[in-house]
Design a protein around this motif. Structure first.
Motif, PDB file in Angstrom:
ATOM      1  N   GLY A  21      42.554  11.857  34.906  1.00 41.59           N
ATOM      2  CA  GLY A  21      42.705  12.488  35.897  1.00 41.59           C
ATOM      3  C   GLY A  21      43.093  13.882  36.005  1.00 41.59           C
ATOM      4  N   ASP A  22      43.289  14.782  34.854  1.00 42.35           N
ATOM      5  CA  ASP A  22      43.472  15.951  34.514  1.00 42.35           C
ATOM      6  C   ASP A  22      42.282  16.863  35.151  1.00 42.35           C
ATOM      7  OD1 ASP A  22      44.475  18.373  34.170  1.00 42.35           O
ATOM      8  OD2 ASP A  22      44.104  18.399  32.146  1.00 42.35           O
ATOM      9  N   PRO A  23      42.460  17.678  36.313  1.00 40.89           N
ATOM     10  CA  PRO A  23      41.423  18.254  36.821  1.00 40.89           C
ATOM     11  C   PRO A  23      40.776  19.311  35.900  1.00 40.89           C
ATOM     12  CG  PRO A  23      43.119  19.080  38.005  1.00 40.89           C
ATOM     13  CD  PRO A  23      43.749  17.719  37.128  1.00 40.89           C
ATOM     14  N   ALA A  24      39.465  19.549  35.887  1.00 45.10           N
ATOM     15  CA  ALA A  24      39.027  20.618  35.134  1.00 45.10           C
ATOM     16  C   ALA A  24      38.722  21.807  36.231  1.00 45.10           C
ATOM     17  CB  ALA A  24      37.510  20.114  34.652  1.00 45.10           C
ATOM     18  N   ILE A  25      39.370  22.783  36.126  1.00 44.67           N
ATOM     19  CA  ILE A  25      39.227  24.100  36.926  1.00 44.67           C
ATOM     20  C   ILE A  25      38.265  24.901  36.231  1.00 44.67           C
ATOM     21  CG2 ILE A  25      40.486  25.915  38.045  1.00 44.67           C
ATOM     22  CD1 ILE A  25      43.237  24.301  37.735  1.00 44.67           C
ATOM     23  N   ILE A  26      37.149  25.042  36.823  1.00 43.45           N
ATOM     24  CA  ILE A  26      35.827  25.689  36.602  1.00 43.45           C
ATOM     25  C   ILE A  26      35.821  26.873  37.337  1.00 43.45           C
ATOM     26  CG2 ILE A  26      33.594  25.600  36.131  1.00 43.45           C
ATOM     27  CD1 ILE A  26      35.122  23.359  34.642  1.00 43.45           C
ATOM     28  N   ILE A  27      35.683  28.122  36.271  1.00 39.47           N
ATOM     29  CA  ILE A  27      35.430  29.355  36.936  1.00 39.47           C
ATOM     30  C   ILE A  27      34.170  29.797  36.435  1.00 39.47           C
ATOM     31  CG2 ILE A  27      36.128  31.769  36.445  1.00 39.47           C
ATOM     32  CD1 ILE A  27      38.904  30.757  36.317  1.00 39.47           C
ATOM     33  N   ILE A  28      33.317  29.998  37.637  1.00 42.19           N
ATOM     34  CA  ILE A  28      32.119  30.677  37.390  1.00 42.19           C
ATOM     35  C   ILE A  28      32.090  31.929  37.977  1.00 42.19           C
ATOM     36  CG2 ILE A  28      29.745  30.499  37.982  1.00 42.19           C
ATOM     37  CD1 ILE A  28      30.833  28.296  36.297  1.00 42.19           C
ATOM     38  N   PRO A  29      31.532  33.105  36.978  1.00 44.54           N
ATOM     39  CA  PRO A  29      31.790  34.632  37.522  1.00 44.54           C
ATOM     40  C   PRO A  29      31.100  34.805  38.683  1.00 44.54           C
ATOM     41  CG  PRO A  29      31.169  34.512  34.996  1.00 44.54           C
ATOM     42  CD  PRO A  29      31.253  33.106  35.710  1.00 44.54           C
ATOM     43  N   GLY A  30      31.741  35.382  39.762  1.00 47.08           N
ATOM     44  CA  GLY A  30      31.289  35.749  41.060  1.00 47.08           C
ATOM     45  C   GLY A  30      31.373  34.799  42.055  1.00 47.08           C
ATOM     46  N   GLN A  31      32.139  33.619  41.713  1.00 48.03           N
ATOM     47  CA  GLN A  31      32.513  32.654  42.441  1.00 48.03           C
ATOM     48  C   GLN A  31      33.781  32.364  42.618  1.00 48.03           C
ATOM     49  OE1 GLN A  31      30.032  29.000  41.886  1.00 48.03           O
ATOM     50  NE2 GLN A  31      28.153  30.307  41.559  1.00 48.03           N
ATOM     51  N   ALA A  32      34.259  31.517  43.563  1.00 50.40           N
ATOM     52  CA  ALA A  32      35.882  31.266  43.525  1.00 50.40           C
ATOM     53  C   ALA A  32      35.972  30.338  42.898  1.00 50.40           C
ATOM     54  CB  ALA A  32      36.329  31.183  45.207  1.00 50.40           C
ATOM     55  N   PRO A  33      37.378  30.074  42.076  1.00 51.15           N
ATOM     56  CA  PRO A  33      37.552  28.820  41.127  1.00 51.15           C
ATOM     57  C   PRO A  33      37.434  27.534  42.025  1.00 51.15           C
ATOM     58  CG  PRO A  33      39.019  30.646  40.739  1.00 51.15           C
ATOM     59  CD  PRO A  33      38.232  30.887  42.066  1.00 51.15           C
ATOM     60  N   LEU A  80      39.365  52.997  31.538  1.00 55.31           N
ATOM     61  CA  LEU A  80      38.476  51.789  30.972  1.00 55.31           C
ATOM     62  C   LEU A  80      39.287  50.648  30.824  1.00 55.31           C
ATOM     63  CD1 LEU A  80      35.765  51.029  29.780  1.00 55.31           C
ATOM     64  CD2 LEU A  80      36.867  51.744  27.565  1.00 55.31           C
ATOM     65  N   LYS A  81      38.661  49.646  31.295  1.00 54.49           N
ATOM     66  CA  LYS A  81      39.589  48.167  31.358  1.00 54.49           C
ATOM     67  C   LYS A  81      38.348  47.257  30.681  1.00 54.49           C
ATOM     68  CE  LYS A  81      43.393  49.744  33.005  1.00 54.49           C
ATOM     69  NZ  LYS A  81      44.706  50.116  32.316  1.00 54.49           N
ATOM     70  N   VAL A  82      38.684  46.093  30.119  1.00 52.93           N
ATOM     71  CA  VAL A  82      38.032  45.212  29.605  1.00 52.93           C
ATOM     72  C   VAL A  82      38.527  44.007  29.777  1.00 52.93           C
ATOM     73  CG1 VAL A  82      38.577  45.239  27.228  1.00 52.93           C
ATOM     74  CG2 VAL A  82      36.426  44.643  27.808  1.00 52.93           C
ATOM     75  N   SER A  83      37.839  42.816  30.056  1.00 56.70           N
ATOM     76  CA  SER A  83      38.472  41.388  30.245  1.00 56.70           C
ATOM     77  C   SER A  83      37.418  40.407  29.312  1.00 56.70           C
ATOM     78  CB  SER A  83      38.645  40.973  31.211  1.00 56.70           C
ATOM     79  OG  SER A  83      37.269  40.987  32.264  1.00 56.70           O
ATOM     80  N   VAL A  84      38.064  39.408  28.956  1.00 58.06           N
ATOM     81  CA  VAL A  84      37.306  38.339  28.288  1.00 58.06           C
ATOM     82  C   VAL A  84      37.720  37.003  28.901  1.00 58.06           C
ATOM     83  CG1 VAL A  84      38.982  38.171  26.527  1.00 58.06           C
ATOM     84  CG2 VAL A  84      36.857  37.151  26.133  1.00 58.06           C
ATOM     85  N   GLY A  85      36.594  36.205  29.190  1.00 56.24           N
ATOM     86  CA  GLY A  85      36.996  34.937  29.831  1.00 56.24           C
ATOM     87  C   GLY A  85      36.208  33.749  29.284  1.00 56.24           C
ATOM     88  N   ALA A  86      36.549  32.304  29.994  1.00 54.79           N
ATOM     89  CA  ALA A  86      36.193  31.377  29.730  1.00 54.79           C
ATOM     90  C   ALA A  86      35.909  30.483  30.881  1.00 54.79           C
ATOM     91  CB  ALA A  86      36.528  30.557  28.808  1.00 54.79           C
ATOM     92  N   ASP A  87      35.171  29.182  30.867  1.00 56.80           N
ATOM     93  CA  ASP A  87      34.825  28.542  32.269  1.00 56.80           C
ATOM     94  C   ASP A  87      35.938  27.568  32.645  1.00 56.80           C
ATOM     95  OD1 ASP A  87      34.225  27.099  30.200  1.00 56.80           O
ATOM     96  OD2 ASP A  87      32.631  26.256  31.115  1.00 56.80           O
ATOM     97  N   ARG A  88      36.969  27.727  31.855  1.00 60.41           N
ATOM     98  CA  ARG A  88      38.153  26.730  32.322  1.00 60.41           C
ATOM     99  C   ARG A  88      39.286  27.921  32.390  1.00 60.41           C
ATOM    100  NH1 ARG A  88      38.647  21.449  32.080  1.00 60.41           N
ATOM    101  NH2 ARG A  88      41.048  21.615  32.087  1.00 60.41           N
ATOM    102  N   ALA A  89      40.069  27.706  33.614  1.00 61.82           N
ATOM    103  CA  ALA A  89      41.012  28.721  33.827  1.00 61.82           C
ATOM    104  C   ALA A  89      42.328  28.718  33.006  1.00 61.82           C
ATOM    105  CB  ALA A  89      41.446  28.382  35.428  1.00 61.82           C
ATOM    106  N   ASP A  90      42.639  27.613  32.488  1.00 62.04           N
ATOM    107  CA  ASP A  90      43.793  27.557  31.450  1.00 62.04           C
ATOM    108  C   ASP A  90      43.459  28.009  29.975  1.00 62.04           C
ATOM    109  OD1 ASP A  90      42.423  25.466  30.885  1.00 62.04           O
ATOM    110  OD2 ASP A  90      44.175  24.028  31.256  1.00 62.04           O
ATOM    111  N   GLY A  91      42.274  28.076  29.690  1.00 63.81           N
ATOM    112  CA  GLY A  91      41.823  28.411  28.399  1.00 63.81           C
ATOM    113  C   GLY A  91      42.024  27.198  27.560  1.00 63.81           C
ATOM    114  N   THR A  92      42.066  26.032  27.886  1.00 66.65           N
ATOM    115  CA  THR A  92      42.607  24.895  26.933  1.00 66.65           C
ATOM    116  C   THR A  92      41.250  23.887  27.119  1.00 66.65           C
ATOM    117  OG1 THR A  92      44.733  25.124  27.361  1.00 66.65           O
ATOM    118  CG2 THR A  92      43.961  23.191  26.691  1.00 66.65           C
TER     119      THR A  92
END
Length: 239
Positions: A195-207, A47-59
């Motif tokens: 100018g700091d890019p917002a790296i958006i992560i959507i589940p099921g899609q490439a960042p 069993l493995k579990v993960s938790v995530g948000a829509d910004r790759a750096d969590g900031t």
């Protein structure tokens, strides 16, 4: 702290990106958060579990909005907590709108958001917030109902981090029970550099790495929140 339909709390981590080293995660944690970080004993298994948000750096910067997700590689019963720097604890999942904490294998589940009609906006103060996820292959009540306070979407844990620590030490020791535990540290900042890019992560899609304008908490919404001056949580949940 007062809770109404607008809940003030802290949270969030990273999905579909490499995990940070433990020392990086614990660097900005308070003593109470650090004790919660190491609490609980995972049990060997698949069993493995993960938790995530829509910004790759969590900031996140004040005024941005965020989405929080959980995912398990097997059918599991998942509980998610948010631990503030003073030792206050909120149960984020299950919650008032998502009362069933059963998560299907390999299916991304969003905490709040979606059909709940809620969204998460970032407010002050800046700092760190610990998110702790406990998953089991069998039904598991980490905090009993009589120790959860309030009637809002996310309820507080009576006794804070000390209650959480005690309960994680008495998880049923059944031969076939699997336990997976995941920690993540969310960081909030006052402003994002131009100018700091917002790296958006959507589940099921490439960042997607590009400059993106994120939704913000409007002045009208901010006026409704009535956030206490010394409130310890950096995120605002608007229902």
């Amino acid at each position: 702290m007062r809770f109404t339909k607008l809940l003030v709390f802290g949270l969030l981590p990273l999905l579909l990106a490499p995990a940070f080293a433990q020392d990086s995660q614990t660097r900005d944690l308070s003593v109470e958060q650090s004790s919660a970080f190491g609490a609980g004993k995972p049990r060997p298994g698949t069993l493995k579990v993960s938790v995530g948000a829509d910004r790759a750096d969590g900031t996140y910067a004040i005024g941005e909005t965020a989405r929080l997700f959980i995912k398990s590689n097997e059918d599991a019963y998942v509980t998610v907590f948010s631990i503030g720097p003073t030792g206050q604890v909120h149960q984020l999942f299950p919650n008032g709108s998502q009362t069933d904490n059963h998560v299907a294998a390999d299916r991304t589940t969003e905490i709040a958001g979606g059909n709940t009609g809620a969204r998460i906006g970032i407010s002050g103060p800046v700092g760190a917030e610990l998110i702790k996820v406990i998953a089991s292959n069998r039904p598991l009540v980490v905090i009993a109902e009589n120790l959860l306070q309030g009637r809002d979407m996310f309820r507080t844990v009576d006794g804070g981090v000390q209650t959480l620590l005690r309960n994680l030490e008495v998880v049923p020791n059944e031969p076939e029970r699997k336990i997976a535990i995941e920690n993540f540290t969310l960081r909030t900042i006052a402003n994002r550099a131009a100018g700091d890019p917002a790296i958006i992560i959507i589940p099921g899609q490439a960042p997607a790495s590009s400059t993106v304008t994120l939704p913000v908490v409007t002045p009208q919404l901010a006026g409704l929140l009535n956030v206490p001056t010394q409130q310890p949580f950096p995120l605002l949940l608007a229902v």
